[in-house]
Write an enzyme that holds these catalytic residues in place. Structure first.
Site, PDB file in Angstrom:
ATOM      1  CE  LYS A  79      -3.970   1.905   2.751  1.00 54.85           C
ATOM      2  NZ  LYS A  79      -4.797   1.538   3.884  1.00 54.85           N
ATOM      3  CB  SER A 154      -7.931   3.563   2.770  1.00 54.71           C
ATOM      4  OG  SER A 154      -7.234   3.156   4.065  1.00 54.71           O
ATOM      5  CB  SER A 178      -8.757   1.160   5.801  1.00 54.07           C
ATOM      6  OG  SER A 178      -8.323   1.395   7.044  1.00 54.07           O
TER       7      SER A 178
END
Lengths: 488, 484, 98
Positions: A79, A154, A178
């Site tokens: 990420k 996210s 997330s």
């Protein structure tokens, strides 16, 4: 198993070490697929040459009969809020569009030590604030199962990459769900570990007392493999625990396990298909020896309010460092003073959702409001933890859906931030209480969208969590939920 | 009209550690700009703080020395504000649960010993440094200093005069030097001081309080005193001009211009700073255990006041000499070694505070760093006390030679032929000559001007090249005068 | 708790965020709704001495040994404006604060 990208990480590592396939071939197969699926916006940054170079290093090590580690040659997607020395780390924000960290996050160092091959940086909601990977300065990510839907957020990019076979493993971060919510929306396994189990050194902070880095994979075993490679004490993170991480590979078993079903998580707000899928899962478990126990966590109804005070408050402080002085964006506007430069830079660099949360957090901490908001939220949080601990005295695990609905459409919730926040209701409690929580697929909707099942355990209860998840995985014969394949 | 002055001091002390407060980045003096930085110090995304235990122990030892009450659990809080030299946009400090509260500092005033109460002591990190370039309209920032451990000590407003403020700072610096935790030098910036001052005025009606002024950017103890002196006058003048209405004006911050000896307005505090303090979630709280307290206490040596009293009792020194010796620990220790080597304490103190001090000041070092072994000084003082060499010769010729070559005083005395003249005949001869050649002085002396005697003695000392035993000279000149 | 434009401007100033007027209006509306929602926390019954939770651990420190630091180039590598020695910023008008 006809394609390398369909293999599990465990199988790939095995094959690479046994010299059945080279790390370079594995890397190439995934790079090619990543480029072909570029339109789902899973990756923000790929560096094919660096990836191949690294893969060749692994092959060289094997040539020299050295052991590269348990993840030898396995591609991993990161990420883009994890600091990587040789790749940009943008956090999906204009503020850090050109930022290249001079250091690696702890988890990145550990991955290198384990022989993994970093494929690239994945898409995310800006600074990890959001539940759809739409709040991004660059481009949104899409759900590989149905591209008009979000992959969640996210950690949407990481979940989409794993779901589509672009990487067998990915790291995401979870502050209020997330990592688990995208795992549920994309039909993969995602774990938020016990708070403190994985070092946050090098994770760009959103909410310090809630953030955790966790694995995304297509099987429970693969998730365990990745977690073992990165978990454990790091002296550079004062919140990193000294708990000795046990092996998480024990065989699955459900016999005699007391599984709590918290009524606040199984009520009216659930989409019917989600409620039905979780009910089926529960029946399957009970059939095979688990004991279902009704439990209650009454303070859950305040979880969102507590979360949306604590997280933005900590975030407003964590994001104060973005001022255009030492790194990141600086406004091009003519400014006559440094204060103007600051305000203009931050006005330009941050997107709407980030600004919303910074303002909310600044408000909650400001003089005159602190006691009513931040102070109060922390007290309710302590009460929630006590309540959760009490429940865990009577059950070994909790079973709930991960999200109230399956993936929603792009744009559907963007205009109503409060509605977006409310969809986090099933996941935030685990962050507030610091307990581990795992999401895994348990079926699909009629539309073909994955549905996620969530397990929660007491702090440092990862062993129990993995055992139960593994058992369910084999009982349900869930297997990987592949998205519809596309023409080459 | 009666005006009472209230001054509270806020002092920041830089601790002398190997590494910074929240990361292992090294601490060094004089490094090139932006070379003592790491991700934590620069506030890079993803960096995290881990507190330096030794820095905290140093701060705890200071709190113990000052009689503070140590917290049972202490915690770090974030102080949020924006400034380019503050990398994270917040400073890690302590708000709710500081390391210590209470305690006191004793100072010596003309009226006697005064106790200045302390409010709190906490630890925090330092910021970077800005260098303003007004000509080019920009500022340069060096983050070498960012993250260095700082101890903040806040006093109650018990200080009532600029002189007391000076005494407070010097007393604090003495304690800090004994603990050996900081150089505590205002010019070098490792001790910073911000006095807060206002007046309580009783002038017939309701008592009037002038608004509190905080004075910043003071770079020496002397300037602290001068700035306070000016500011007190200024506040009085302002009261005389505006009357009781002055009490409604807001607090402000003023700087000090030492060329013009005035304070000038920097900022009005109409808007109180909203630092939005909250507990730093990255740093779990710390328990100050019994063991830690004991460790901190073990680092506290005999402190300046206690040592001063002991010097007066054990060695019979006067208060002033004892206090001056005790201002610096190495000097006090040196004195004790000289006394231990068999030297009489009062002359030892005298020699250290006059002759050795002069040499030390010239070389900008402490007395103990002159390289003069305590036993050697004891020897020299002994020679003078026993009359083997005149004090003046000892000070002006023997001592410099000792400092230069390290030779023993006895050898230098014989080499230079400085042995005191004890021969009464030689002295008598010189005395007669003095009287013969100085009739005016003789007449003055007989007329009652005692000072004239000194002139005659001086003549004899010159004749004997300073080597005559001055006691003997005195008695012989007396005798010869009486004979004539 | 009403959040009007004035309040948004005050908070934006505290947070050093430049916000255009239309953005400010939209943000005020959003914040007002969100704050109205989180105001529900006022209803939670809590004992007088309720403790707060921020930490899951305690007593973590490190010794005072110095370690590696960034070299000069690395320190400046992302700086928007520098002169190879210092970070440069537009002139600072006065000592900043909240």
């Amino acid at each position: 198993m006809s394609h390398l990208w369909q293999m599990t990480a465990a199988a790939l590592a095995s094959a690479v070490r046994a010299r059945e396939v080279s790390a370079l071939e594995v890397a190439d197969a995934h790079l090619e697929r990543a480029l072909r699926w570029n339109d789902i916006g899973a990756f923000l940054h790929l560096e094919p040459e660096a990836t191949r170079r690294r893969a060749r290093e692994i092959d060289d090590q094997l040539d020299r009969r050295e052991d590269p580690g348990p993840l030898a040659g396995v591609p991993v997607a990161l990420k883009d809020n994890l600091c990587t020395r040789d790749m940009p780390t943008t956090c999906g924000s204009r503020m850090l569009e050109t930022f290249v960290p001079p250091y690696d996050a702890h988890v990145v160092e550990r991955l290198r030590q384990a022989g993994a091959v970093v494929l690239g940086k994945t898409n995310l909601d800006e600074f990890a604030m959001g539940s759809s990977t739409e709040n991004t300065a660059f481009r949104p990510a899409r759900n590989p199962h149905r591209p008009e839907c979000t992959p969640g957020g996210s950690s949407g990019g990481s979940a989409a990459a794993v779901a589509a076979g672009l990487a067998p493993l990915a790291l995401g971060s979870d502050t209020g769900g997330s990592l688990r919510q995208p795992a549920a929306f994309c039909g993969v396994v995602g774990l938020k570990p016990t708070y403190g189990l994985v070092s946050r050194y090098g994770l760009v902070a959103f909410a310090s007392s809630l953030d955790q880095i966790g694995p995304l994979a297509r099987s429970v075993d693969d998730a365990a493999l990745l977690l073992e490679a990165v978990a454990g004490h790091d002296p550079r993170d004062a919140t990193s625990s000294r708990w000795a991480v046990p092996s998480l590979r024990a065989a699955g078993s459900i016999e005699g396990l007391r599984v709590g079903l918290p009524r606040e998580f199984l009520g009216d707000g659930l989409a019917p298909e989600v409620a039905a899928a979780v009910e089926r899962a529960k029946s399957l478990l009970v059939e095979h020896g688990a004991r279902a126990v009704d439990v209650s966590l009454p303070l859950t109804r305040h979880a969102i309010a507590v979360y949306y005070i604590v997280a933005p408050s900590e975030a407003s402080s964590n994001l104060a460092r973005y001022d255009g002085v030492r790194y990141g964006l600086r406004t091009e506007d003519e400014t006559s003073s440094v204060d103007d430069m600051l305000a203009a830079t931050r006005g330009e660099g941050f997107g709407r959702e980030v600004k919303r949360r910074i303002l909310l957090g600044t408000f909650a901490l400001s003089s005159g409001y602190y006691d009513a908001y931040y102070g109060r939220a922390q007290r309710v949080r302590a009460a929630m933890r006590r309540e959760m601990n009490e429940v865990f005295e009577h059950v070994d695990l909790l079973l709930t859906p991960t999200t109230p609905t399956a993936a929603f459409r792009l744009g559907e919730k963007l205009e109503d931030p409060l509605a977006m926040y409310l969809s986090d209701v099933l996941t935030v409690s685990a962050n507030l209480c610091g307990v581990p929580a795992l999401s895994m697929p348990c079926g699909r909707t009629a539309d073909g969208l994955p549905i996620g099942l969530q397990w929660m355990a007491p702090r440092f209860g990862e062993e129990t969590l993995f055992r139960a998840a593994r058992a369910y995985e084999s009982l349900a014969q869930a297997g990987s939920l592949w998205p519809p394949e596309r023409a080459a | 009209m009666r005006a009472t002055v209230l001054v509270g001091m806020e002092v920041h002390l830089q601790l002398r550690t190997q590494s910074k407060m929240f990361s292992r980045c090294p601490v060094r003096f004089g490094a090139p700009p932006n070379t003592l930085v790491d991700p934590v110090v620069l506030g890079l995304p993803g960096a995290l703080p881990v507190p330096n235990r030794d820095a905290i122990t140093m701060a705890l030892s200071l709190a113990t020395a000052l009689g503070g009450t140590l917290a049972e659990v202490t915690r770090f809080d974030r102080k949020n504000y924006f400034y380019p030299d503050l990398p994270k946009g917040y400073q890690i400090s302590q708000y709710e649960s500081p390391l210590a509260t209470g305690g006191a500092m004793e100072i010596v005033t003309p009226e006697g010993i005064k106790t200045i109460r302390l409010r709190r002591l906490h630890i925090e990190e330092d910021t970077g440094k800005n260098l303003h370039d007004d000509r080019r309209g920009l500022s340069r920032i060096d983050f070498n200093r960012a993250g260095t451990p700082l101890v903040e000590i806040v006093s109650e407003p018990d200080i009532a005069t600029p002189e007391e403020a000076r005494a407070y700072l010097n007393a604090l610096r003495a304690v800090v030097s004994y603990l050996d935790i900081s150089d505590a030098n205002m010019q070098e910036g490792n001790l910073r001081c911000e006095p807060n001052v206002n007046l309580h005025i009783e002038d017939g009606g309701e008592p009037v309080r002038t608004p509190i002024v905080e004075i910043k950017n003071l770079n020496s103890v002397r300037n602290v005193e001068r700035a306070l002196r000016h500011e007190i006058e200024r506040q009085l003048a302002e009261y005389r001009e505006k009357g009781p209405a002055v009490a409604h004006e807001p607090r402000s911050t003023r700087g000090y211009d030492d060329d013009r000896d005035v304070t000038f307005l920097m900022r009005r505090k109409e808007e109180e700073h909203d630092y939005r303090y909250f507990p730093d979630p990255d740093i779990p709280p710390l328990t100050i255990t019994e063991e830690w307290r004991a460790e901190a206490a073990s680092r506290v040596p005999e402190l300046p006041d206690a040592k001063r009293r002991r010097f007066m009792e054990e060695h019979g020194l006067g208060a002033y000499d004892a206090a001056t010796l005790c201002r610096d620990r190495s000097t006090a220790d040196y004195f004790e070694k000289v006394a231990a080597a068999g030297c009489a304490p009062k002359p030892a103190a005298n020699w250290i505070l006059t002759e050795l001090n002069r040499h030390a000041n010239e070389r900008k070092v402490h007395v103990a760093e002159l390289g003069l072994a305590p036993a050697r000084l004891a020897d020299l003082v002994g020679l003078v006390e026993r009359g083997r060499v005149a004090r003046r010769a000892a000070a002006q010729q023997v001592l410099p030679e000792m400092l230069e070559t390290g030779a023993r005083p006895e050898s230098i005395v014989s080499e230079l032929g400085l042995g005191q003249i004890d021969d009464t005949d030689v002295i008598r001869e010189a005395a007669r000559k003095a009287i013969a050649e100085n009739p005016r002085a003789v007449a003055d002396y007989r007329a009652g001007k005692k000072k004239a005697f000194g002139a005659l003695m001086g003549f004899v000392m010159q004749e004997t090249k300073g080597k005559a035993n001055s006691e003997l000279v005195r008695s012989v000149v007396q005798e010869v005068l009486e004979e004539s | 708790m009403p959040i009007d434009l004035e309040e948004v401007r005050r908070i934006a100033r505290l947070a050093r965020l430049r916000i255009e007027t239309d953005e400010a209006e939209a943000l005020a509306r959003d914040l007002e709704r969100i704050v109205a929602y989180i105001d529900s926390l006022a209803d939670v019954a809590l004992p007088e001495d309720a403790e707060a939770l921020t930490y899951f651990d305690s007593d973590v420190t490190r010794d005072d040994h110095a370690g590696p630091c960034l070299d000069h180039d690395e320190a400046l590598q992302n700086a928007p404006d520098h002169d190879d020695t210092f970070f440069l910023v537009p002139k600072i008008v006065e000592k900043g604060g909240a």
